[in-house]
Design a protein around this motif. Structure first.
Motif, PDB file in Angstrom:
ATOM      1  N   GLY A  50     -10.761   4.905 -12.325  1.00 51.38           N
ATOM      2  CA  GLY A  50     -10.875   3.691 -12.889  1.00 51.38           C
ATOM      3  C   GLY A  50      -9.972   2.666 -12.163  1.00 51.38           C
ATOM      4  N   PHE A  51     -10.154   1.385 -12.360  1.00 47.65           N
ATOM      5  CA  PHE A  51      -9.663   0.238 -11.519  1.00 47.65           C
ATOM      6  C   PHE A  51      -8.168   0.392 -11.503  1.00 47.65           C
ATOM      7  CE2 PHE A  51      -7.215  -3.884 -11.718  1.00 47.65           C
ATOM      8  CZ  PHE A  51      -8.093  -4.588 -10.593  1.00 47.65           C
ATOM      9  N   MET A  52      -7.522   0.797 -12.513  1.00 49.64           N
ATOM     10  CA  MET A  52      -5.867   0.811 -12.272  1.00 49.64           C
ATOM     11  C   MET A  52      -5.529   1.957 -11.607  1.00 49.64           C
ATOM     12  SD  MET A  52      -4.479  -2.125 -13.620  1.00 49.64           S
ATOM     13  CE  MET A  52      -2.829  -1.543 -13.898  1.00 49.64           C
ATOM     14  N   VAL A  53      -6.397   3.075 -11.520  1.00 53.66           N
ATOM     15  CA  VAL A  53      -6.113   4.401 -10.881  1.00 53.66           C
ATOM     16  C   VAL A  53      -6.240   4.014  -9.555  1.00 53.66           C
ATOM     17  CG1 VAL A  53      -6.522   6.659 -10.433  1.00 53.66           C
ATOM     18  CG2 VAL A  53      -6.700   5.959 -12.785  1.00 53.66           C
ATOM     19  N   GLU A  54      -7.300   3.497  -9.130  1.00 56.70           N
ATOM     20  CA  GLU A  54      -7.674   3.218  -7.487  1.00 56.70           C
ATOM     21  C   GLU A  54      -6.586   2.146  -7.093  1.00 56.70           C
ATOM     22  OE1 GLU A  54     -11.503   2.076  -6.492  1.00 56.70           O
ATOM     23  OE2 GLU A  54     -12.422   3.992  -7.214  1.00 56.70           O
ATOM     24  N   LEU A  55      -6.217   1.269  -7.968  1.00 54.59           N
ATOM     25  CA  LEU A  55      -4.980   0.149  -7.621  1.00 54.59           C
ATOM     26  C   LEU A  55      -3.780   0.747  -7.156  1.00 54.59           C
ATOM     27  CD1 LEU A  55      -4.154  -2.926  -7.349  1.00 54.59           C
ATOM     28  CD2 LEU A  55      -3.647  -2.690  -9.613  1.00 54.59           C
ATOM     29  N   ILE A  56      -3.248   1.605  -8.010  1.00 55.45           N
ATOM     30  CA  ILE A  56      -1.922   2.261  -7.790  1.00 55.45           C
ATOM     31  C   ILE A  56      -2.214   3.281  -6.757  1.00 55.45           C
ATOM     32  CG2 ILE A  56      -2.138   4.249  -9.465  1.00 55.45           C
ATOM     33  CD1 ILE A  56       0.929   2.110  -8.568  1.00 55.45           C
ATOM     34  N   THR A  57      -3.078   3.995  -6.531  1.00 54.39           N
ATOM     35  CA  THR A  57      -3.527   4.938  -5.419  1.00 54.39           C
ATOM     36  C   THR A  57      -3.300   4.044  -4.057  1.00 54.39           C
ATOM     37  OG1 THR A  57      -4.793   6.447  -6.595  1.00 54.39           O
ATOM     38  CG2 THR A  57      -4.864   6.518  -4.465  1.00 54.39           C
ATOM     39  N   GLU A  58      -3.977   3.004  -4.027  1.00 59.96           N
ATOM     40  CA  GLU A  58      -4.052   2.315  -2.823  1.00 59.96           C
ATOM     41  C   GLU A  58      -2.555   1.592  -2.501  1.00 59.96           C
ATOM     42  OE1 GLU A  58      -5.253   0.107   0.645  1.00 59.96           O
ATOM     43  OE2 GLU A  58      -5.865   1.785  -0.176  1.00 59.96           O
ATOM     44  N   ILE A  59      -1.937   1.171  -3.605  1.00 59.05           N
ATOM     45  CA  ILE A  59      -0.472   0.771  -3.320  1.00 59.05           C
ATOM     46  C   ILE A  59       0.163   1.894  -2.918  1.00 59.05           C
ATOM     47  CG2 ILE A  59       1.655  -0.046  -4.772  1.00 59.05           C
ATOM     48  CD1 ILE A  59      -0.552  -1.848  -6.512  1.00 59.05           C
ATOM     49  N   GLY A  60       0.196   2.812  -3.389  1.00 54.81           N
ATOM     50  CA  GLY A  60       1.154   4.088  -3.023  1.00 54.81           C
ATOM     51  C   GLY A  60       0.895   4.324  -1.383  1.00 54.81           C
ATOM     52  N   ARG A  61      -0.580   4.062  -1.212  1.00 53.95           N
ATOM     53  CA  ARG A  61      -0.838   4.513   0.154  1.00 53.95           C
ATOM     54  C   ARG A  61      -0.326   3.680   1.188  1.00 53.95           C
ATOM     55  NH1 ARG A  61      -3.975   2.844   4.375  1.00 53.95           N
ATOM     56  NH2 ARG A  61      -4.877   1.016   3.146  1.00 53.95           N
ATOM     57  N   ARG A  62      -0.192   2.234   0.724  1.00 48.75           N
ATOM     58  CA  ARG A  62       0.354   1.300   1.635  1.00 48.75           C
ATOM     59  C   ARG A  62       1.873   1.334   1.555  1.00 48.75           C
ATOM     60  NH1 ARG A  62      -2.925  -4.171   1.755  1.00 48.75           N
ATOM     61  NH2 ARG A  62      -5.129  -3.185   1.240  1.00 48.75           N
ATOM     62  N   GLN A  63       2.381   1.915   0.698  1.00 53.37           N
ATOM     63  CA  GLN A  63       3.815   1.718   0.392  1.00 53.37           C
ATOM     64  C   GLN A  63       4.565   3.119   0.657  1.00 53.37           C
ATOM     65  OE1 GLN A  63       5.937  -1.061  -0.288  1.00 53.37           O
ATOM     66  NE2 GLN A  63       4.064  -1.957   0.543  1.00 53.37           N
ATOM     67  N   GLY A  64       3.837   4.104   0.803  1.00 48.31           N
ATOM     68  CA  GLY A  64       4.328   5.276   1.494  1.00 48.31           C
ATOM     69  C   GLY A  64       4.756   6.258   0.078  1.00 48.31           C
ATOM     70  N   GLY A  66       2.753   9.165  -2.871  1.00 48.31           N
ATOM     71  CA  GLY A  66       1.512   9.387  -3.650  1.00 48.31           C
ATOM     72  C   GLY A  66       1.781   9.426  -4.859  1.00 48.31           C
ATOM     73  N   VAL A  67       0.536   9.551  -5.313  1.00 47.33           N
ATOM     74  CA  VAL A  67       0.488   9.618  -7.215  1.00 47.33           C
ATOM     75  C   VAL A  67      -0.334  10.659  -7.741  1.00 47.33           C
ATOM     76  CG1 VAL A  67       0.408   7.190  -6.945  1.00 47.33           C
ATOM     77  CG2 VAL A  67      -1.706   8.191  -7.064  1.00 47.33           C
ATOM     78  N   GLU A  68       0.405  11.195  -8.675  1.00 49.09           N
ATOM     79  CA  GLU A  68      -0.332  12.291  -9.424  1.00 49.09           C
ATOM     80  C   GLU A  68      -0.670  11.713 -10.897  1.00 49.09           C
ATOM     81  OE1 GLU A  68       1.576  16.001 -11.843  1.00 49.09           O
ATOM     82  OE2 GLU A  68       1.941  16.051  -9.726  1.00 49.09           O
ATOM     83  N   VAL A  69      -1.927  11.421 -11.213  1.00 55.35           N
ATOM     84  CA  VAL A  69      -2.093  10.763 -12.637  1.00 55.35           C
ATOM     85  C   VAL A  69      -2.220  11.854 -13.618  1.00 55.35           C
ATOM     86  CG1 VAL A  69      -4.186   9.487 -13.509  1.00 55.35           C
ATOM     87  CG2 VAL A  69      -3.714   9.192 -10.970  1.00 55.35           C
ATOM     88  N   GLN A  70      -1.447  11.480 -14.708  1.00 53.04           N
ATOM     89  CA  GLN A  70      -1.472  12.298 -15.943  1.00 53.04           C
ATOM     90  C   GLN A  70      -2.226  11.613 -16.888  1.00 53.04           C
ATOM     91  OE1 GLN A  70       2.718  13.702 -16.487  1.00 53.04           O
ATOM     92  NE2 GLN A  70       2.628  14.601 -14.610  1.00 53.04           N
ATOM     93  N   ALA A  71      -2.892  12.125 -17.892  1.00 49.80           N
ATOM     94  CA  ALA A  71      -3.777  11.618 -18.810  1.00 49.80           C
ATOM     95  C   ALA A  71      -2.787  11.436 -19.896  1.00 49.80           C
ATOM     96  CB  ALA A  71      -4.910  12.638 -19.172  1.00 49.80           C
ATOM     97  N   THR A  72      -2.688  10.251 -20.368  1.00 49.35           N
ATOM     98  CA  THR A  72      -1.608  10.071 -21.520  1.00 49.35           C
ATOM     99  C   THR A  72      -2.327   8.978 -22.596  1.00 49.35           C
ATOM    100  OG1 THR A  72       0.152  10.005 -19.773  1.00 49.35           O
ATOM    101  CG2 THR A  72       0.530   9.261 -21.935  1.00 49.35           C
ATOM    102  N   PRO A  73      -2.348   9.330 -23.941  1.00 49.56           N
ATOM    103  CA  PRO A  73      -2.759   8.438 -24.969  1.00 49.56           C
ATOM    104  C   PRO A  73      -1.912   6.943 -24.829  1.00 49.56           C
ATOM    105  CG  PRO A  73      -2.196  10.730 -25.849  1.00 49.56           C
ATOM    106  CD  PRO A  73      -1.665  10.745 -24.382  1.00 49.56           C
ATOM    107  N   PHE A  74      -2.613   5.988 -25.104  1.00 54.27           N
ATOM    108  CA  PHE A  74      -1.985   4.800 -25.071  1.00 54.27           C
ATOM    109  C   PHE A  74      -0.655   4.832 -25.536  1.00 54.27           C
ATOM    110  CE2 PHE A  74      -1.446   0.378 -25.544  1.00 54.27           C
ATOM    111  CZ  PHE A  74      -1.837  -0.285 -24.482  1.00 54.27           C
ATOM    112  N   ALA A  75      -0.641   5.097 -26.939  1.00 57.60           N
ATOM    113  CA  ALA A  75       0.436   4.840 -27.861  1.00 57.60           C
ATOM    114  C   ALA A  75       1.672   5.739 -27.441  1.00 57.60           C
ATOM    115  CB  ALA A  75       0.089   5.210 -29.163  1.00 57.60           C
ATOM    116  N   ALA A  76       1.269   6.510 -26.365  1.00 54.82           N
ATOM    117  CA  ALA A  76       2.572   7.322 -25.769  1.00 54.82           C
ATOM    118  C   ALA A  76       2.906   6.928 -24.464  1.00 54.82           C
ATOM    119  CB  ALA A  76       2.150   8.925 -25.717  1.00 54.82           C
TER     120      ALA A  76
END
Length: 251
Positions: A50-64, A66-76
């Motif tokens: 999704g949008f926010m996943v691609e955003l943080i992945t690209e920010i990480g690429r630019r800023q050195g 990596g990201v490991e995305v973990q599925a997390t319920p919104f309330a948690a």
């Protein structure tokens, strides 16, 4: 005379050390599986995207980093961040004053308000919360819409996901379903929710900006903001917004 002894493997180890030292850190990112188009589970790959996943992945690429995305319920999400189960939140989370007391938010990523879905055929001219006193409505657990809806006199029921809300709207169990306008409008346009439509003339009352969150005082925030600023400056942010068919930013 001192003789230098050759130690097998020592040269290789020394040569490998700089490369090991340069290995970028990998940060755990909490994202929800139910916030399309911002974050959602892609059933074809069984990964959150999704949008926010691609955003943080690209920010990480630019800023050195990596990201490991973990599925997390919104309330948690916030509890997972403050307890260090994750390092960042990148989801459709509005940076409210109450949330800022618990975590730090980046510069604004995208600004929007609530959207309202009603059953197809509903003709009442609801243009704002002031018109909806007494209406039975649904909102997702953990979102900022619940209290404003109750304060406006709506009969609010809470749900675990936007999909559950839309189901009950389509079945006539509630009269209106509230959620993040980009999420609701995107999914209705994609045909995900049957038997409902978006109130086109509705004007949101709860407007805010989503941001990427870190623990209080975390130095990672400087890198996140730097990457975000660079993407806004070179057009990468605008391209990402267009790719995910988000409505214009209301800021």
């Amino acid at each position: 005379m001192i003789r230098r002894r050759h130690l097998p493997g020592l040269g290789a180890a020394i040569l490998a050390t700089p490369a090991l030292a340069q290995t970028p850190p990998v940060l755990k990112v909490g994202s929800t599986p139910t916030g399309i188009p911002f974050t959602f589970l892609d059933t074809a790959t069984n990964r959150i995207t999704g949008f926010m996943v691609e955003l943080i992945t690209e920010i990480g690429r630019r800023q050195g980093f990596g990201v490991e995305v973990q599925a997390t319920p919104f309330a948690a999400l916030i509890a997972s961040l403050t307890s260090s189960r994750i390092d960042l939140i990148s989801a459709a989370m509005l940076a409210t004053p109450a949330r800022r007391e618990q975590v730090d938010f980046s510069d604004p990523v995208y600004t929007y308000g609530e959207g309202v879905a009603v059953r197809e055929g509903e003709q009442r001219p609801w243009r704002g919360l002031a018109d909806m006193r007494g209406v039975s409505a649904g909102a997702q657990v953990g979102t900022i819409y619940i209290e404003p809806l109750r304060a406006a006199g709506l009969d609010v029921r809470t749900y675990d996901s936007v999909g559950d809300i839309m189901r009950d709207v389509s079945l006539g169990r509630i009269q209106a379903g509230f959620g993040d306008a980009p999420i609701v409008s995107y999914q209705i346009a994609q045909g995900t929710f049957r038997g409902v439509r978006l109130l086109a003339d509705y004007r949101p009352s709860v407007v805010g900006s989503i941001g990427i969150a870190t623990r209080k005082g975390d130095a990672t925030m400087a890198r996140v903001n730097a990457g975000l600023a660079a993407m806004k400056a070179d057009g990468a942010m605008a391209a990402l917004i267009a790719k995910w068919n988000l409505p214009p930013d209301v800021a």
